[in-house]
Scaffold this motif. Sequence first.
Motif, PDB file in Angstrom:
ATOM      1  N   SER A   1      33.784  42.096  38.365  1.00  0.00           N
ATOM      2  CA  SER A   1      35.021  40.766  38.519  1.00  0.00           C
ATOM      3  C   SER A   1      35.008  41.213  40.195  1.00  0.00           C
ATOM      4  CB  SER A   1      36.007  41.622  37.872  1.00  0.00           C
ATOM      5  OG  SER A   1      35.834  41.735  35.921  1.00  0.00           O
TER       6      SER A   1
ATOM      7  N   CYS B   1      33.360  35.236  45.361  1.00  0.00           N
ATOM      8  CA  CYS B   1      32.699  35.562  44.359  1.00  0.00           C
ATOM      9  C   CYS B   1      31.694  34.136  45.166  1.00  0.00           C
ATOM     10  CB  CYS B   1      32.387  34.508  42.957  1.00  0.00           C
ATOM     11  SG  CYS B   1      33.539  35.764  41.678  1.00  0.00           S
TER      12      CYS B   1
ATOM     13  N   TYR C   1      31.198  37.552  37.919  1.00  0.00           N
ATOM     14  CA  TYR C   1      32.466  37.101  37.022  1.00  0.00           C
ATOM     15  C   TYR C   1      32.968  36.996  38.436  1.00  0.00           C
ATOM     16  CZ  TYR C   1      35.578  36.806  33.732  1.00  0.00           C
ATOM     17  OH  TYR C   1      36.568  35.664  32.782  1.00  0.00           O
TER      18      TYR C   1
ATOM     19  N   THR D   1      36.882  36.180  38.549  1.00  0.00           N
ATOM     20  CA  THR D   1      38.202  36.114  37.720  1.00  0.00           C
ATOM     21  C   THR D   1      39.195  35.477  37.647  1.00  0.00           C
ATOM     22  OG1 THR D   1      39.237  36.889  39.472  1.00  0.00           O
ATOM     23  CG2 THR D   1      38.174  38.581  38.372  1.00  0.00           C
TER      24      THR D   1
ATOM     25  N   ARG E   1      37.352  32.112  35.793  1.00  0.00           N
ATOM     26  CA  ARG E   1      36.870  32.551  34.638  1.00  0.00           C
ATOM     27  C   ARG E   1      35.932  32.828  33.591  1.00  0.00           C
ATOM     28  NH1 ARG E   1      41.234  34.277  30.015  1.00  0.00           N
ATOM     29  NH2 ARG E   1      41.052  31.603  29.568  1.00  0.00           N
TER      30      ARG E   1
ATOM     31  N   PRO F   1      35.920  40.489  30.764  1.00  0.00           N
ATOM     32  CA  PRO F   1      35.918  41.030  31.913  1.00  0.00           C
ATOM     33  C   PRO F   1      36.270  42.789  32.385  1.00  0.00           C
ATOM     34  CG  PRO F   1      37.051  39.056  30.816  1.00  0.00           C
ATOM     35  CD  PRO F   1      36.999  39.922  30.167  1.00  0.00           C
TER      36      PRO F   1
ATOM     37  N   GLN G   1      37.904  45.491  35.121  1.00  0.00           N
ATOM     38  CA  GLN G   1      38.966  45.350  36.258  1.00  0.00           C
ATOM     39  C   GLN G   1      37.589  45.544  37.411  1.00  0.00           C
ATOM     40  OE1 GLN G   1      41.775  45.576  36.554  1.00  0.00           O
ATOM     41  NE2 GLN G   1      41.952  45.286  34.354  1.00  0.00           N
TER      42      GLN G   1
END
Length: 263
Positions: free
Chosen positions: A126, A132, A161, A163, A167, A239, A241
Motif C-alpha cells: 500500500s 506509486c 496498490y 491508497t 484506491r 487494502p 496498512q
Amino acid sequence: MKIAGKVFEPLSMSAVDTDAHIGRRLKEIRKLAGLSQAALAVRLNIGQAALSRMENRRDILVSSLRDYLAALGASLRVDAHFEDKAAIVSSLREADFYFEPVDENQLVLPIIGDDLFPPHRDVVFSIKPEYCNKIVDGSKTIELRRRFPMSVPAGTTALIYATSPTRALLGIAVIGQIYRQAPSDIWDAFSSQTCIRRKDFDTYFGDLACGYAIELKHARRLRRPLGLTELRNRFSFEPPQSFLYATPQMREALQYECADIPH
C-alpha cells in the motif's frame, strides 16, 4: 510408502539396524513387495550378483536408489525434517509461505520427490499515489518499511496498490535486495532512490533502531488498473496498512488480464 497399490508402514531404524544400512532396508522393502532378488534384477536389467552387492551396501547413489524403488513400483521421496524451533520454520512463517507441518513440533520439506518446495507469494504494497507514480516511472527504486520479512526472496513480484484517493492496484515490480539497517544508514545509502523528504523519512521511522529498504526493479503500470471495488468483489481484497501477500487467484488474474508477470 505405496508400492503397486499397497500401503506399507515406513521401516524404523530399529527394525533393521541401529546403524544406517540402506541396502539392507531396500532388501526388506523388496521382500514386502513380494519380489525375489532374481525377479528384481531382471526388472533393473542388471545381474543378480550386482543387485546382491547393492543390497549389502551401507551407502548408495541417489540415482541407484531411485531406479531400485522405481522397479518396485515406488517413487523416491527425500524429506528434510526441521524441529519447530529451527530458524527456517520461523522464516517460512514470517514470509507466509504455504506449508503443512507434520505436527506442531515438526516441519517436512521435500528434497527429492514429486512435491514442490513451498512457493513464495506475491507481495502487495500500500503506497501513496504520488509515490506509486514515481515507482512505475522508474524514479523511485527503494520502498521503505518499518517491518518486512527478510526471508522474502529476490525475484518476488511486488504489486503496487495506490491508497486513497486513487484506491486501485495499478503497478507491478520485482523485489531485488532487502536491506535491514539503522534508518540513518538507509538514508545515507538510498535517499536519492526513495523520493522522500528527510523530514518525512524521520517521521516515518521515528525512534526505530532498524528499518527496511526494499529494492524495486523493472517497475511498470498494469495494462488495466484494478479498482478497490473490483478487488473486493473478485478477491475479497482489503487494502493493507503496509503490505500483505496476494492470493494465487489475484496473481492469475493479473497474469492473464493486466500484465505479464514473472512465473
